[in-house]
Design an enzyme around this catalytic site. Structure first.
Site, PDB file in Angstrom:
ATOM      1  N   ASN A 155      45.638  30.545  35.868  1.00  0.00           N
ATOM      2  CA  ASN A 155      44.189  30.479  35.666  1.00  0.00           C
ATOM      3  C   ASN A 155      43.828  31.243  34.380  1.00  0.00           C
ATOM      4  OD1 ASN A 155      44.797  33.071  36.697  1.00  0.00           O
ATOM      5  ND2 ASN A 155      42.655  33.303  37.239  1.00  0.00           N
ATOM      6  N   CYS A 188      42.528  34.110  33.347  1.00  0.00           N
ATOM      7  CA  CYS A 188      42.886  35.515  33.023  1.00  0.00           C
ATOM      8  C   CYS A 188      44.306  35.865  33.420  1.00  0.00           C
ATOM      9  CB  CYS A 188      41.864  36.445  33.647  1.00  0.00           C
ATOM     10  SG  CYS A 188      40.190  36.079  33.046  1.00  0.00           S
ATOM     11  N   GLU A 220      45.991  35.907  36.376  1.00  0.00           N
ATOM     12  CA  GLU A 220      46.411  36.563  37.615  1.00  0.00           C
ATOM     13  C   GLU A 220      46.900  35.606  38.697  1.00  0.00           C
ATOM     14  OE1 GLU A 220      43.404  36.523  36.383  1.00  0.00           O
ATOM     15  OE2 GLU A 220      41.832  36.276  37.882  1.00  0.00           O
TER      16      GLU A 220
HETATM   17  O1  CDP Z   1      34.338  39.601  38.439  1.00  0.00           O
HETATM   18  P1  CDP Z   1      34.390  38.121  38.597  1.00  0.00           P
HETATM   19  O2  CDP Z   1      34.624  37.663  40.010  1.00  0.00           O
HETATM   20  O3  CDP Z   1      33.165  37.453  38.026  1.00  0.00           O
HETATM   21  O4  CDP Z   1      35.596  37.508  37.719  1.00  0.00           O
HETATM   22  P2  CDP Z   1      36.903  38.156  37.079  1.00  0.00           P
HETATM   23  O5  CDP Z   1      37.681  38.910  38.104  1.00  0.00           O
HETATM   24  O6  CDP Z   1      36.550  38.864  35.816  1.00  0.00           O
HETATM   25  O7  CDP Z   1      37.732  36.851  36.721  1.00  0.00           O
HETATM   26  C1  CDP Z   1      38.425  36.158  37.742  1.00  0.00           C
HETATM   27  C2  CDP Z   1      38.618  34.731  37.355  1.00  0.00           C
HETATM   28  O8  CDP Z   1      37.352  34.062  37.310  1.00  0.00           O
HETATM   29  C3  CDP Z   1      39.177  34.490  35.973  1.00  0.00           C
HETATM   30  O9  CDP Z   1      40.566  34.641  35.902  1.00  0.00           O
HETATM   31  C4  CDP Z   1      38.757  33.063  35.771  1.00  0.00           C
HETATM   32  O10 CDP Z   1      39.616  32.212  36.479  1.00  0.00           O
HETATM   33  C5  CDP Z   1      37.379  33.019  36.377  1.00  0.00           C
HETATM   34  N1  CDP Z   1      36.276  33.194  35.373  1.00  0.00           N
HETATM   35  C6  CDP Z   1      35.679  32.072  34.806  1.00  0.00           C
HETATM   36  O11 CDP Z   1      36.071  30.963  35.125  1.00  0.00           O
HETATM   37  N2  CDP Z   1      34.668  32.183  33.883  1.00  0.00           N
HETATM   38  C7  CDP Z   1      34.240  33.388  33.494  1.00  0.00           C
HETATM   39  N3  CDP Z   1      33.254  33.458  32.588  1.00  0.00           N
HETATM   40  C8  CDP Z   1      34.827  34.555  34.043  1.00  0.00           C
HETATM   41  C9  CDP Z   1      35.846  34.422  34.994  1.00  0.00           C
END
Ligand code: CDP
Length: 576
Positions: free
Chosen positions: A279, A281, A283
């Site tokens: 995905n 980021c 993980e």
């Molecule tokens: O904190 P939050 O749940 O918003 O997200 P994060 O832990 O920073 O990011 C988790 C995952 O959400 C990322 O690896 C992406 O797959 C997705 N993501 C996204 O699609 N678009 C964004 N602007 C930020 C995160």
């Protein structure tokens, strides 16, 4: 009440200004006039109610689960990924953050994937792609006799489409673009983000094998292989190619690396195919069309009187696994094929946030052997409890349908979920919970944000704030902390306080890799961590971090050198 006045949101969970502002802008339900219709607590209730509903399918007690989940969320002990907070209990109902889509070497294939990406972004998800199947630039196209444009050109279309399609109207989608180390267009890929404004909605990673890493070490040659003609088209020195990656990462933070063999050694379902992409980021490595929903335990709520409360942590792990498994059943999938894949493997990604806060509460410096020990104890406990929780769910609800084909079956470990643990960046949910993000050290001790045109909000790390009060640190010293954003070289700060509140740039990159690796050992998916380097770090420092990450069994690595890009997300301190 200040927050009510400023944002028109009743703050019934005692959140920070920044949290309320973000919730108001993107998470809380609004009516057609754009007026906020729910409080933060009501949002948690909406989410808990929707997620508890899944228990009905299994004849379990929905009310009991609702109470559990509502407590879990309102206490901020655990938060699911943003799409769940935004969409649970709404008509959209898409709850996952992570997707991987395949990219075939044909115009039909590429544009089908582009369409699927747009649909996923619109629903709030992020997407990862491996573009290595695409024939390189200049290859012949049989139907027209013309020349192919190559993976990087096609990525630009994906990037532009991402710009145009907002995620459920609330944030822009994120992408991961991957290319194999031995693809003929690898040099163009490595340099693709060196120009400002290019592929801004992509993180880039080069996928490299152990054999290739060995050749890099030994300065041996490798063949660049055309995936379409399936033959070698040129030979290059692996070390020289690797140095290009390192130099580019030093310049712009990209590309990162993805260690393919390590990822596939941990593939729970190898008979269903190789894991070739993650995905955005990094993980979660996933099969094509798989998706994963994430959630993170807030470690800053897991200690009492300077000790980790393992009993509480155990309860939170069990409830969180139950919560994340439920999501698979109530999720509205953006594509039928994704639904089929997800329901067959039932992967979830439970992680942590607030690790730096926890260390601080325990009185342990992030940059210490003790921190490595705590990390290991903690993640081992969480991973083991998550397995027990998934096993218990399997007894109540059955194992995941692909279980007989999985390595878990070979080991006779009946789980409900093919994977369980994943450490996400928690960019927004940690802000909502008011804790440090993921397993990162503090980036800065003070953040400055502008809201509503000319209102400036300065937020000091709350744990530091407390300490400054206890130690009666005078105003003049506090001002210099504000300016610097760290305690480095500030007169009048006791050494032990400084060591407790080290910021990322004061912690050697190799140590940061060690922390990542300790977590990775117990994490069946992957760990998202940015290895932060000071501005004066050298390309050799970057190379060293990349080698170490591979050597220590990480699944990938991302670096960022301070101010190496024209604009960056976080800056240290308020001093100009
Ligand atoms: O904190 P939050 O749940 O918003 O997200 P994060 O832990 O920073 O990011 C988790 C995952 O959400 C990322 O690896 C992406 O797959 C997705 N993501 C996204 O699609 N678009 C964004 N602007 C930020 C995160």
């Amino acid at each position: 009440e200040a927050k009510w006045k400023l944002f028109g949101v009743h703050d019934d969970l005692k959140l920070s200004f920044n949290a309320i502002q973000v919730l108001k802008e993107r998470y809380l339900i609004k009516n057609e006039e754009g007026e906020v219709q729910e409080t933060p607590k009501a949002m948690m209730k909406r989410v808990a109610l929707a997620v508890a509903e899944a228990d009905r399918f299994y004849g379990q007690d929905v009310n009991e689960s609702f109470e559990k989940f509502y407590q879990l969320l309102t206490s901020l002990e655990f938060l699911p990924n943003s799409p769940t907070l935004m969409n649970a209990g709404t008509s959209l109902g898409q709850l996952s953050a992570c997707f991987v889509l395949p990219v075939e070497d044909s115009i039909e294939g590429i544009f089908n994937t582009l369409r699927d990406m747009a649909i996923i972004h619109k629903s709030g998800g992020g997407t990862g792609f491996n573009f290595s199947m695409l024939r390189p630039k200049g290859d012949q196209v049989s139907s027209t006799g013309g020349r192919a444009s190559g993976p990087v050109s096609f990525m630009r279309i994906f990037d532009t489409a991402t710009d145009v399609v907002k995620q459920g109207g609330r944030r822009r989608g994120a992408n991961m673009g991957i290319l194999r180390f031995n693809h003929p267009d690898i040099r163009e890929f490595i340099r693709a983000k060196n120009q400002a404004g290019f592929l801004e909605n992509f993180n880039l990673s080069v996928a490299i094998t152990d054999e290739e890493m060995k050749r890099v070490h030994q300065g041996e040659k490798i063949d660049l292989v055309d995936p379409h003609l399936q033959k070698a088209v040129s030979t290059v020195n692996a070390r020289e190619l690797f140095d290009l990656i390192v130099e580019s990462a030093w310049k712009s933070g990209e590309p990162g690396l993805i260690f393919l063999d390590e990822i596939n050694r941990n593939n729970p379902t190898p008979s269903l195919g190789l894991l070739e992409a993650t995905n955005p980021c990094g993980e979660v490595p996933l099969l094509p069309y798989e998706s994963c929903n994430l959630g993170s335990i807030n470690l800053s709520k897991m200690s009492t009187d300077g000790k980790i409360d393992y009993q509480k942590l155990q309860r939170v792990v069990f409830d969180a696994v139950h919560f994340l498994d439920n999501i698979i059943d109530i999720n509205r999938y953006p594509l039928p094929i994704v639904e089929k894949m997800v329901k067959a493997n039932r992967k979830i990604g439970l992680g942590v946030m607030g690790f730096a806060d926890l260390l601080c509460q325990l009185g342990i410096s992030y940059y210490s052997d003790q921190a490595l020990q705590i990390a290991e104890q903690l993640i081992t406990f969480i991973a083991n409890e998550a397995k027990l929780a998934s096993k218990e769910l399997a007894e109540q609800r059955d194992v995941f349908p692909n279980y007989p084909k999985s390595l878990h079956a070979a080991k006779n470990l009946p789980f409900r979920n093919a994977t369980l643990i994943s450490i996400a960046p928690t960019g927004t949910i940690s802000l909502i919970a008011g804790c440090s993000s993921g397993i990162e050290p503090y980036f800065a001790l003070i953040y400055r944000r502008f809201v509503l045109e000319n209102t400036e909000l300065i937020e000091i790390n709350p744990l530091l704030e407390k300490q400054l009060k206890v130690l009666k640190i005078e105003e003049k010293i506090r001002k210099s902390i504000w300016e610097k954003g760290s305690l480095k070289d500030i007169d009048g700060i006791p050494e032990h306080l400084h060591s407790l509140f080290l910021t990322a740039l004061e912690i050697p990159p190799t140590f940061q890799v060690q922390i990542q690796a300790v977590f990775q050992k117990q994490v069946d998916n992957a760990v998202s961590k940015t290895i932060n380097l000071p501005n004066d770090a050298t390309p050799e420092d970057v190379g060293q971090a990349y080698f170490l990450a591979h050597q220590l069994g990480c699944k990938g690595i991302t670096v960022y050198r301070y101010q190496s890009r024209e604009s960056q997300v976080l800056y240290l301190g308020t001093g100009e």
